[in-house]
Write a protein that holds these residues in place. Sequence first.
Motif, short mmCIF file in Angstrom:
data_model
loop_
_atom_site.label_atom_id
_atom_site.label_comp_id
_atom_site.label_asym_id
_atom_site.label_seq_id
_atom_site.Cartn_x
_atom_site.Cartn_y
_atom_site.Cartn_z
N GLU A 112 0.83 -1.20 0.00
CA GLU A 112 0.00 0.00 0.00
C GLU A 112 0.87 1.27 0.00
O GLU A 112 0.60 2.22 -0.73
N LEU A 113 1.92 1.26 0.80
CA LEU A 113 2.82 2.42 0.86
C LEU A 113 3.69 2.53 -0.38
O LEU A 113 4.01 3.62 -0.83
N ALA A 114 4.08 1.40 -0.94
CA ALA A 114 4.92 1.41 -2.14
C ALA A 114 4.23 2.15 -3.29
O ALA A 114 4.88 2.88 -4.05
N LYS A 115 2.91 2.01 -3.37
CA LYS A 115 2.14 2.68 -4.44
C LYS A 115 2.17 4.21 -4.30
O LYS A 115 1.90 4.91 -5.26
N LEU A 116 2.50 4.71 -3.10
CA LEU A 116 2.48 6.15 -2.86
C LEU A 116 3.75 6.86 -3.32
O LEU A 116 3.78 8.08 -3.40
N HIS A 117 4.81 6.09 -3.63
CA HIS A 117 6.08 6.66 -4.09
C HIS A 117 6.56 7.77 -3.16
O HIS A 117 6.81 8.90 -3.59
N ASP B 292 -5.45 7.98 2.93
CA ASP B 292 -6.12 7.92 4.24
C ASP B 292 -5.09 8.06 5.35
O ASP B 292 -3.90 7.81 5.17
N ASP B 293 -5.56 8.48 6.53
CA ASP B 293 -4.68 8.75 7.67
C ASP B 293 -3.90 7.53 8.13
O ASP B 293 -2.82 7.66 8.70
N GLN B 294 -4.46 6.35 7.92
CA GLN B 294 -3.78 5.12 8.36
C GLN B 294 -2.46 4.92 7.63
O GLN B 294 -1.53 4.35 8.19
N GLN B 295 -2.37 5.38 6.39
CA GLN B 295 -1.11 5.26 5.65
C GLN B 295 -0.01 6.09 6.31
O GLN B 295 1.14 5.66 6.41
N MET B 296 -0.37 7.27 6.79
CA MET B 296 0.59 8.13 7.47
C MET B 296 1.07 7.48 8.77
O MET B 296 2.27 7.45 9.07
N LEU B 297 0.14 6.94 9.52
CA LEU B 297 0.47 6.26 10.77
C LEU B 297 1.38 5.06 10.50
O LEU B 297 2.41 4.88 11.17
N LYS B 298 1.03 4.26 9.51
CA LYS B 298 1.82 3.08 9.17
C LYS B 298 3.23 3.47 8.72
O LYS B 298 4.21 2.86 9.14
N ALA B 299 3.34 4.51 7.89
CA ALA B 299 4.65 4.96 7.41
C ALA B 299 5.52 5.41 8.58
O ALA B 299 6.72 5.09 8.63
N GLY B 300 4.93 6.12 9.52
CA GLY B 300 5.67 6.57 10.69
C GLY B 300 6.15 5.42 11.55
O GLY B 300 7.30 5.40 12.01
N GLU B 301 5.29 4.43 11.77
CA GLU B 301 5.66 3.26 12.58
C GLU B 301 6.77 2.45 11.92
O GLU B 301 7.72 2.04 12.59
N ILE B 302 6.66 2.22 10.63
CA ILE B 302 7.68 1.46 9.91
C ILE B 302 9.01 2.20 9.99
O ILE B 302 10.06 1.60 10.27
N THR B 303 8.98 3.50 9.75
CA THR B 303 10.20 4.30 9.76
C THR B 303 10.86 4.28 11.13
O THR B 303 12.08 4.10 11.25
N GLN B 304 10.08 4.45 12.17
CA GLN B 304 10.63 4.49 13.54
C GLN B 304 11.31 3.19 13.91
O GLN B 304 12.23 3.18 14.73
N ASN B 305 10.92 2.08 13.29
CA ASN B 305 11.49 0.77 13.60
C ASN B 305 12.76 0.44 12.82
O ASN B 305 13.35 -0.61 13.03
N VAL B 306 13.19 1.34 11.93
CA VAL B 306 14.43 1.10 11.18
C VAL B 306 15.61 1.52 12.08
O VAL B 306 15.62 2.64 12.59
N PRO B 307 16.57 0.61 12.29
CA PRO B 307 17.71 0.94 13.14
C PRO B 307 18.46 2.18 12.62
O PRO B 307 18.70 2.31 11.42
#
Length: 82
Positions: free
Chosen positions: A31-36, A54-69
């Motif tokens: 889903e996020l890959a489609k957003l480029h 939708d707002d959930q994409q923003m939340l998901k992107a933030g969570e994924i990013t925060q988990n990258v070492p």
Amino acid sequence: MRSTHAEQLAAEVSDAELAAKVKAALDQDPELAKLHLKVTNKKGDITIDGTMTDDQQMLKAGEITQNVPGVKNVLNNMMMTK
């Protein structure tokens, strides 16, 4: 203390590497890959730019990013498409 040119280049390389790791992590989600999304990094401070449907994409992107070492902070500039 002044940074040498070599130290500055090394910092830029590691900034670019971390940004690339975050981008790869975001692109693992179909889903996020489609957003480029555009990802930039300055010393562990990641900025995400792009549009979302939708707002959930923003939340998901933030969570994924925060988990990258190596990520210290996340500035999520995603905007809702009209």
